[in-house]
Design an enzyme around this catalytic site. Structure first.
Site, short mmCIF file in Angstrom:
data_model
loop_
_atom_site.label_atom_id
_atom_site.label_comp_id
_atom_site.label_asym_id
_atom_site.label_seq_id
_atom_site.Cartn_x
_atom_site.Cartn_y
_atom_site.Cartn_z
N ASP A 47 71.93 67.78 58.63
CA ASP A 47 72.68 68.52 59.87
C ASP A 47 72.38 67.65 61.23
O ASP A 47 71.40 67.08 61.31
CB ASP A 47 72.25 69.94 60.07
N GLU A 48 73.37 67.84 62.07
CA GLU A 48 73.46 67.54 63.47
C GLU A 48 72.92 66.11 63.65
O GLU A 48 71.83 65.99 64.28
CB GLU A 48 72.51 68.58 64.13
N VAL A 49 73.26 64.95 62.93
CA VAL A 49 72.98 63.55 63.11
C VAL A 49 73.66 63.25 64.41
O VAL A 49 74.90 63.27 64.51
CB VAL A 49 73.54 62.78 61.98
#
Ligand SMILES: *[C@@H]1O[C@H](CO)[C@@H](O)[C@H](O)[C@H]1NC(C)=O
Ligand SMILES: *[C@@H]1O[C@H](CO)[C@@H](O)[C@H](O)[C@H]1NC(C)=O
Ligand SMILES: *[C@@H]1O[C@H](CO)[C@@H](O)[C@H](O)[C@H]1NC(C)=O
Ligand SMILES: *[C@@H]1O[C@H](CO)[C@@H](O)[C@H](O)[C@H]1NC(C)=O
Length: 527
Positions: free
Chosen positions: A321-323
């Site tokens: 998630d959320e790179v």
């Protein structure tokens, strides 16, 4: 004035409520009656049915018998049982029968948890397909027992047939933002079992700290934990969590989130993270895992080889998630690599990394769960990948996302509406209760791909001081939504039972917060 009216209503509800009226989560089918039987603590026992596949020595059931005895009647000692007498028929034995043994196994996604519980003149029988179903039935049995004003224990004539609606009913704890002592985790597993939750999603590590004490890479925790002596989970601790969970029919789903959320990995593994640039010079900061180096994949192979053997569950959670692409964008080596590969979007680079990682983990014969971004960014994943839906941002609501993911043929876990760490004034549990996980356009086959969901407790503002009241009884709301029928939706009925269940939690020593005005016969006291 509104407050006192509500208070009166809650008191009335509590008074109206008999024992079967207090079941949480609500079973599939309940037939209760006012015929009651006495339970005499000194005489009472749980027994294996002679024809049961599980017999004495089955540790899962034997230890559950001991736990539920203590939960029901306390530690004793008890006066010798008085004769049963005319006035009350006594039930001295709950007979437990299972079809398959599996006492040395681990619960799995596919495990059957159905059971039937029959308390009548002829029998007091708990029947289940598996020991895991028997555990669910023991919890229900314990919730049926009530105490008269004189302190006599009773159970009413009852017939229950029960099974879960969804097979994955999870709770996420985050042990990176704040370290949670082992005892907090074990206590949480106990209360999960009271709620029939069956997956502990352990978000072990993240940017702030790396408390997992790796055998292969001890530098990770030595350099990445808040304190390498006091704030780590040793191999022994992890074993203890897994076994404690197993004895309660709970799977442990370990998450090692990459390539983002990995700052704490950096100090222990030089070269793993991407150096960020400011202009033409490295800025000294680091970003996500560096996806362009062979050494990265060599490390991940060794690391996940260990993780695959330490955690027995078939599934691992690989995050994703959320790179944040800012650092990758700033780095000239990454830019050159992108050019060489013909990538024009950093999502392609992320996909490149995730695909390499999935291949590594697949080779260890593990399945995987990923956060929804992996799907959103069109990473090629195996068809049996499970996608966890957590975002609820326009333009795509979480229900639309569930629709998209199931249309693509992937299984889904829903957690977007169930962030227990988000708190507001008032009865916020109601919104969580009202969620209908299958409320999207889809074929029956697509709906069947929703295998369950998870309540999440992210740790930015939570440690062992406030974990318990923030978890319970709100986490139970998610537990009922995932266990009970889609027709169990009446809020007043839920409120009555939930306040009752919360009182049961207090009696069991759990510091569960109130859900409104009212009282419990036995209030919480520090022991
Ligand atoms: C259990 O039985 C008692 C009396 O025998 C009755 O007052 C109570 O309402 C019953 N509870 C349920 C849930 O039927
Ligand atoms: C549990 O479910 C299985 C499969 O649906 C069924 O065969 C079995 O009879 C059920 N067992 C009990 C105890 O309800
Ligand atoms: C990385 O591995 C690939 C494939 O095995 C190889 O072609 C390449 O030369 C390696 N790169 C480095 C820098 O060692
Ligand atoms: C509940 O589920 C059944 C079958 O699974 C379905 O036919 C029915 O429409 C659902 N009802 C509601 C209110 O969602």
């Amino acid at each position: 004035m509104a407050g006192s009216a509500l208070g009166l209503r809650l008191v009335l509800l509590a008074a109206l409520c008999g024992a079967a009226g207090a079941l949480w989560p609500w079973p599939r089918s309940v037939q209760a009656s006012s015929r009651r039987y006495r339970l005499r603590p000194a005489a009472f026992a749980f027994r294996h049915h002679p024809g049961s596949a599980a017999q004495p020595g089955c540790d899962v059931l034997d230890s559950a018998f001991a736990r539920y005895r203590r939960l029901l009647f306390g530690a004793g000692p008890w006066p010798p049982p008085s004769p049963s007498g005319q006035r009350h028929v006594s039930k001295d034995v709950l007979v437990v029968s299972v079809v398959t043994e599996g006492c040395n196994e681990f619960p799995m996604l596919e495990s059957l948890e159905n059971y039937t519980l029959t308390i009548d003149d002829d029998q007091c029988l708990l029947a289940a397909s598996t020991i895991w179903g028997a555990l669910r039935g023991l919890e229900t049995f314990s919730q049926l027992v009530w105490t008269s004003a004189e302190g006599t224990f009773f159970i009413n004539k009852t017939s229950i047939k029960d099974f879960p609606r969804f097979s994955h009913r999870g709770l996420l704890l985050d042990t990176s933002r704040h370290y949670l002592p082992l005892s907090s985790i074990l206590d949480t597993l106990d209360v999960m079992a009271y709620n029939k939750l069956n997956v502990f999603h352990w978000h072990l590590v993240d940017d702030p700290s790396f408390p997992y004490d790796s055998i292969t890479f001890p530098e990770l925790a030595r350099k990445g934990s808040y304190n390498p002596v006091t704030h780590i989970y040793t191999a022994q601790d992890v074993k203890e969590v897994i076994e404690y969970a197993r004895l309660r029919g709970i799977r442990v789903l370990a998450e090692f989130d990459t390539p983002g959320h990995t700052l704490s990995w950096g100090p222990g593994v030089p070269g793993l993270l991407t150096p960020c640039y400011s202009g033409t010079q490295p800025s000294g900061d680091f970003g996500p895992v560096n996806p362009i180096l062979n050494s990265t994949y060599k490390f991940m192979s060794s690391f996940f080889l260990e993780i695959s053997s330490v955690f027995p569950d078939f599934y691992l959670h690989l995050g994703g998630d959320e790179v944040d692409f800012t650092c990758w964008r700033s780095n000239p080596d990454i830019q050159a690599f992108m050019k060489k590969k013909g990538f024009d979007d950093f999502r392609q680079l992320e996909s490149f990394y995730i695909q390499m990682l999935l291949d590594i983990v697949s080779a260890y014969e593990k399945g995987y769960v990923v956060w929804q971004e992996v799907f959103d960014n069109k990473v090629k994943v195996r068809p049996d990948t499970i996608v966890q839906v957590w975002r609820d941002k326009k333009p795509v609501t979480y229900m639309e996302e569930v629709e998209l993911v199931t249309k693509a043929g992937f299984r889904v876990l829903l957690s977007a509406p169930w962030y227990l760490n988000h708190i507001t004034y008032g009865a916020d549990w109601k919104d969580m209760y009202k969620v209908e996980p299958l409320d999207f356009e889809g074929s029956p086959e697509e709906k069947a791909l929703v295998i369950g969901g998870e309540a999440c407790m992210w740790g930015e503002w939570v440690d062992s001081t406030n974990l318990v009241p923030r978890l319970w009884p709100r986490g139970g709301v998610v537990a009922e939504r995932l266990w009970s029928s889609n027709l169990t939706t009446n809020l007043d009925f839920a409120e009555t039972r939930l306040s009752h269940f919360r009182c049961l939690l207090l009696r069991r020593g759990v510091q569960a917060e109130p859900i409104g005005v009212g009282y419990c016969e036995q209030e919480f006291e520090e022991t």
